[in-house]
Enzyme design. Structure first.
Site, PDB file in Angstrom:
ATOM      1  N   LYS A  60      82.249  24.019 133.351  1.00 19.56           N
ATOM      2  CA  LYS A  60      83.637  24.192 133.866  1.00 19.56           C
ATOM      3  C   LYS A  60      84.020  25.083 134.422  1.00 19.56           C
ATOM      4  O   LYS A  60      83.500  26.001 134.001  1.00 19.56           O
ATOM      5  CB  LYS A  60      84.383  23.350 133.167  1.00 19.56           C
ATOM      6  CG  LYS A  60      84.350  21.903 131.932  1.00 19.56           C
ATOM      7  CD  LYS A  60      85.351  22.149 130.462  1.00 19.56           C
ATOM      8  CE  LYS A  60      85.123  20.866 130.606  1.00 19.56           C
ATOM      9  NZ  LYS A  60      85.152  19.572 131.334  1.00 19.56           N
ATOM     10  N   ARG A  64      80.770  11.360 125.235  1.00 21.27           N
ATOM     11  CA  ARG A  64      79.857  10.239 124.816  1.00 21.27           C
ATOM     12  C   ARG A  64      78.640   9.876 123.943  1.00 21.27           C
ATOM     13  O   ARG A  64      77.944   8.963 122.817  1.00 21.27           O
ATOM     14  CB  ARG A  64      79.551   8.835 126.334  1.00 21.27           C
ATOM     15  CG  ARG A  64      78.504   9.273 127.188  1.00 21.27           C
ATOM     16  CD  ARG A  64      79.010   9.429 128.917  1.00 21.27           C
ATOM     17  NE  ARG A  64      80.131  10.242 129.365  1.00 21.27           N
ATOM     18  CZ  ARG A  64      80.807   9.650 130.415  1.00 21.27           C
ATOM     19  NH1 ARG A  64      79.579   9.047 131.102  1.00 21.27           N
ATOM     20  NH2 ARG A  64      81.549  10.427 130.547  1.00 21.27           N
TER      21      ARG A  64
END
Length: 429
Positions: free
Chosen positions: A207, A281
């Site tokens: 990020k 996920r």
């Protein structure tokens, strides 16, 4: 410590007071003027109370004593908006029949908000699991049993997603199972699954600095489902409920998982990693399989899963996904009753196939910024591979409204706890 008195009034606002923040001060007290029922909806009145609570947070340093005629929802609207991570002040309830229930709710929200607001150094995966276990055990020690898998134990037990995401950190990943069983049932009624990424660097799909700054909040799903179960326990829920927290740090190291890796899950599904920042996920898949193995009639997961949900709904609503129309409708009805904003986004069987891979059954995302269009639905579609074949009885909540660094006109800085009351309502029902 002295308190500051806050009252409610439906009388006309004095002409010299701005309608945007309708507060009239008098000495050590203030009166919030809300429109009567003929002039506005209940929702508008609660919003006015929350806005005034935020203003009072900036003006007073003492507790706020609510006096006069306040309903449960009015008191909660004030209390959930008043104070914040840098303030020790809180609301003191009216002396009425709602006080005990309000205090239970406040305790659950305080647990969730405080743990979300802890620094990444304070909150490791093991610390998250321990704090959740300690708090829930303190509420019902005779009805709680605990099992956990840590580090290499995860891989040995087949919980490969949590292990792969967390193995890049020196602080090991954990899958925590808490079994609340007040009536010695053999059947599990409901299973809750929470994403517990205690810090998310994005891994090798790293990020930006500004994108990473608040990634201590990426365990907001774990905090939310733990808070909901704790509130239900305090409210006397008499169901067998299992809680699964999928806890890991997503960091870069010589031992971290990489793009191009393939994870083989316990149910045989193979997943190619095309984005190490789509890690939520991957850990939830293990939790959902564990919940499915429990035989629970209803499975609810909560996660700060996608930026796509934030782009769709902002920080005001949580996104709700389900292929079970009746379950989704029931949850949305309950969330409206407790004044927590949730909104349904699309989820259909086709979304399981929106992240194709030439090397595995599926990829964990699409190799595009943010996962491409429909990213929140595609993530939900990925998760649906790990619950019952028809996905009946499963609800996924993407917590777009769980955290806001700078707060809002309604919520304090940091964790919000939005979703706790709605999930608790499902547990109680």
């Amino acid at each position: 410590m002295s308190t500051f008195v806050v009252k409610l009034s439906k009388a006309a606002l004095p002409a010299h007071i701005q309608a945007a923040t309708p507060i009239v001060f008098e000495g050590q007290s203030a009166t919030i003027h809300i429109p009567n029922e003929e002039q506005s909806s209940e929702e508008q009145g609660l919003r006015t109370i929350s806005i005034c609570a935020r203003r009072l947070t900036a003006m007073i340093t003492t507790d706020a004593s609510l006096q006069g005629d306040w309903s449960f929802e009015q008191q909660w609207a004030f209390a959930s908006s008043f104070g914040g991570p840098k303030s020790k002040a809180r609301a003191i309830w009216c002396d009425n029949s709602d006080s005990a229930q309000l205090e239970n709710t406040y305790q659950a929200f305080s647990f969730a908000r405080n743990i979300v607001n802890q620094t990444p150094e304070q909150l490791s995966p093991q610390s998250l699991a321990q704090q959740a276990k300690d708090w829930l055990s303190s509420l019902a020690p005779e009805h709680i049993s605990v099992q956990s898998w840590t580090g290499k134990e995860l891989a040995d037990a087949g919980w490969q997603g949590i292990y792969e995401v967390g193995r890049g950190s020196e602080r090991p990943p954990v899958l925590l199972e808490i079994d609340y069983n007040p009536s010695s049932q053999t059947q599990t009624d409901i299973a809750l699954v929470g994403k517990g990424i205690t810090f998310d660097s994005g891994g090798y799909s790293i990020k930006s600095s500004e994108g990473m700054l608040d990634m201590k909040c990426d365990m907001g799903g774990a905090a939310t489902v733990t808070g909901a179960l704790g509130l239900a326990i305090m409210n006397g829920v008499n169901k067998r409920i299992k809680l699964y927290l999928c806890c890991a740090e997503n960091l870069i190291s010589g031992h971290a998982y990489k793009l191009g890796d393939i994870i083989t899950y316990k149910n045989g599904t193979t997943v190619e990693i095309v984005n190490t920042d789509a890690e939520g996920r991957l850990v939830l898949a293990d939790g959902l399989m564990a919940a499915t193995e429990s035989g629970a009639k209803i499975i609810i997961d909560a996660a700060t899963l996608t930026g796509a949900a934030v782009m769709a709904l902002g920080r005001d609503y949580n996104a709700v996904f389900s292929m079970d129309d009746a379950l989704r409708a029931e949850f949305l009805t309950l969330s409206e009753q407790v004044n927590e904003p949730h909104w349904a986004l699309p989820l259909a069987p086709m979304h399981r196939y929106k992240c194709p891979s030439p090397f595995a059954d599926t990829a964990n995302s699409r190799p595009q910024k943010g996962g491409g269009g429909g990213g929140a639905s595609n993530a939900a579609g990925f998760l649906s591979r790990f619950v019952r074949d028809d996905a009946k009885g499963w609800l996924h909540i993407d917590l777009a409204a769980a955290y806001n660094r700078d707060g809002s006109e309604l919520m304090p800085n940091g964790g919000t706890g939005i979703g706790i009351r709605s999930i608790c309502a499902m547990l109680m029902k």
